[in-house]
Design an enzyme around this catalytic site. Structure first.
Site, PDB file in Angstrom:
ATOM      1  CG  ASN A  94     112.691 -74.300  29.452  1.00  0.00           C
ATOM      2  OD1 ASN A  94     111.974 -73.426  28.947  1.00  0.00           O
ATOM      3  ND2 ASN A  94     112.230 -75.493  29.745  1.00  0.00           N
ATOM      4  CG  HIS A  95     112.344 -76.905  25.711  1.00  0.00           C
ATOM      5  ND1 HIS A  95     112.591 -78.183  26.173  1.00  0.00           N
ATOM      6  CD2 HIS A  95     111.184 -76.515  26.288  1.00  0.00           C
ATOM      7  CE1 HIS A  95     111.602 -78.546  26.986  1.00  0.00           C
ATOM      8  NE2 HIS A  95     110.746 -77.554  27.080  1.00  0.00           N
ATOM      9  CG  HIS A 144     111.390 -68.864  28.278  1.00  0.00           C
ATOM     10  ND1 HIS A 144     110.495 -68.991  27.237  1.00  0.00           N
ATOM     11  CD2 HIS A 144     111.605 -70.119  28.738  1.00  0.00           C
ATOM     12  CE1 HIS A 144     110.201 -70.264  27.063  1.00  0.00           C
ATOM     13  NE2 HIS A 144     110.851 -70.975  27.976  1.00  0.00           N
ATOM     14  CG  HIS A 196     108.523 -71.608  30.525  1.00  0.00           C
ATOM     15  ND1 HIS A 196     109.194 -72.675  29.964  1.00  0.00           N
ATOM     16  CD2 HIS A 196     108.204 -71.982  31.785  1.00  0.00           C
ATOM     17  CE1 HIS A 196     109.277 -73.641  30.876  1.00  0.00           C
ATOM     18  NE2 HIS A 196     108.682 -73.263  31.976  1.00  0.00           N
ATOM     19  CG  HIS A 244     103.582 -73.819  26.237  1.00  0.00           C
ATOM     20  ND1 HIS A 244     103.826 -74.989  25.530  1.00  0.00           N
ATOM     21  CD2 HIS A 244     104.767 -73.154  26.266  1.00  0.00           C
ATOM     22  CE1 HIS A 244     105.094 -75.022  25.162  1.00  0.00           C
ATOM     23  NE2 HIS A 244     105.686 -73.925  25.603  1.00  0.00           N
TER      24      HIS A 244
HETATM   25 FE   LIG Z   1     107.781 -73.405  25.645  1.00  0.00          FE
HETATM   26 FE   LIG Z   2     110.132 -72.961  28.091  1.00  0.00          FE
END
Ligand SMILES: [Fe+2]
Ligand SMILES: [Fe+2]
Length: 257
Positions: free
Chosen positions: A67-68, A149, A174, A176
Site C-alpha cells: 500500500n506504500h 500484502h 504488511h 510488520h
Molecule cells: Fe509495511
Molecule cells: Fe503495507
C-alpha cells in the site's frame, strides 16, 4: 531451491540491519533467491532509487511492495524499467510497473507475484482472481511465490488455502508483526500469515512510538519518523522441490538485537 523471503524493510535502520544479517547470518542458509518487501524502505514510506540500489547491493534480488508503493514519487521514474520490482498486481489496468515478474534461478523459472488485500485497504481488483489470471498465463512455471500484502489475518489465510497446491508459497506481509503459524499446507504450499518486518524493535511497527502515541492521543496531524534503537530482522526460509516446485519446508527467522 531455497528461497529467503524478508519482511517489510523499514527505513535506514531496516536497510542496515538487513545488510548485517545478509552478510553475517544468512549465508549459512545458502538461499538461491532472496526476495524482500521494500514498501517502507525509504524513511518508512515507499521506495526510491537509493533504497532500491542499496537493497540490490546487499543481496536482495527482487523487491515486492504494497500500500506504500506510491509514497516516493521518484519510483515512477524507474518502476517500468526495473523488472526486479513488483507492485500489487490488482491495481487498476494501466497502473505503472508490474504485478509479477519471472526470474531465473539455477536454470529454473520463478514467478513472483504481489497482490494486496482489500479489507481496511484500497478497494483494488479481486486479489484471488488476479492471481488466477497470472497463473493461467504461466502454466509451465512450477516455482511460484506470492506476497499477499494485507491487513487482516483472515484474508491472508484465505489466500493460502485458495492457492494451496497451485503455488510454492503464499507469504503474508504488511502488519510488520511476525506470526507463528508457518506451515506447509496439505497440497504443498508454504504459508505464513505475516513474515514480520526488518527495522526498529522498540517503535510501533517501526515508527517512533512517541509520535504514534501523540497521534493516537490527540488525533492532530503528526509527521511520523522511523524509530531508533535496537532492530529486528524477520524472514522465512522456504525449501522448494526443484522438480515439482512444492514447498517441503518453511522456517521462520526472527533476530532481535
Ligand atoms: Fe509495511
Ligand atoms: Fe503495507
Amino acid at each position: 531451491m531455497r528461497v529467503l523471503f524478508i519482511g517489510d524493510i523499514v527505513g535506514r535502520p531496516g536497510q542496515e540491519f538487513a545488510a548485517d544479517c545478509l552478510r553475517d547470518l544468512i549465508p549459512k542458509e545458502e538461499p538461491d533467491l532472496v526476495i524482500a518487501n521494500g514498501e517502507n524502505a525509504t524513511h518508512g514510506k515507499g521506495l526510491n532509487s537509493a533504497a532500491a540500489e542499496y537493497l540490490y547491493d546487499i543481496g536482495v534480488e527482487l523487491i515486492t511492495l504494497g500500500n506504500h508503493t506510491w509514497d516516493q514519487k521518484e519510483l515512477l521514474q524507474f518502476i517500468d524499467s526495473d523488472a526486479r520490482i513488483v507492485r500489487p498486481a490488482n491495481y487498476p489496468d494501466g497502473t505503472p510497473g508490474r504485478g509479477f515478474t519471472v526470474c531465473n534461478v539455477r536454470g529454473m523459472s520463478v514467478l513472483v507475484i504481489n497482490v494486496m488485500g482489500r479489507t481496511f485497504l484500497s478497494q483494488l481488483d479481486c486479489p484471488f482472481r488476479t492471481v488466477d489470471k497470472i497463473l493461467e498465463a504461466y502454466p509451465e512455471i512450477r516455482h511460484v511465490v506470492v506476497d499477499v500484502h494485507a491487513e487482516t489475518t483472515s484474508e491472508k489465510i484465505a489466500m493460502g488455502w485458495y492457492l494451496d497446491g497451485r503455488v510454492s508459497a503464499v507469504i503474508g506481509t504488511h502488519t510488520h508483526v511476525q506470526t507463528a503459524d508457518e506451515r506447509v499446507l496439505p497440497a504443498g504450499t508454504g504459508f505464513i500469515t505475516d513474515v514480520g518486518m526488518v527495522g526498529p524493535n522498540d517503535g510501533i511497527l517501526g515508527i517512533d512510538r512517541k509520535l504514534v502515541l501523540q497521534k493516537m492521543l490527540t488525533h492532530m496531524p503528526v509527521r511520523f519518523q522511523v524509530a531508533d534503537g535496537p532492530r529486528q530482522f524477520c524472514a522465512v526460509l522456504l525449501e522448494l522441490s526443484d522438480e515439482t516446485g512444492r514447498a517441503t519446508s518453511i522456517r521462520r527467522i526472527r533476530v532481535v538485537e
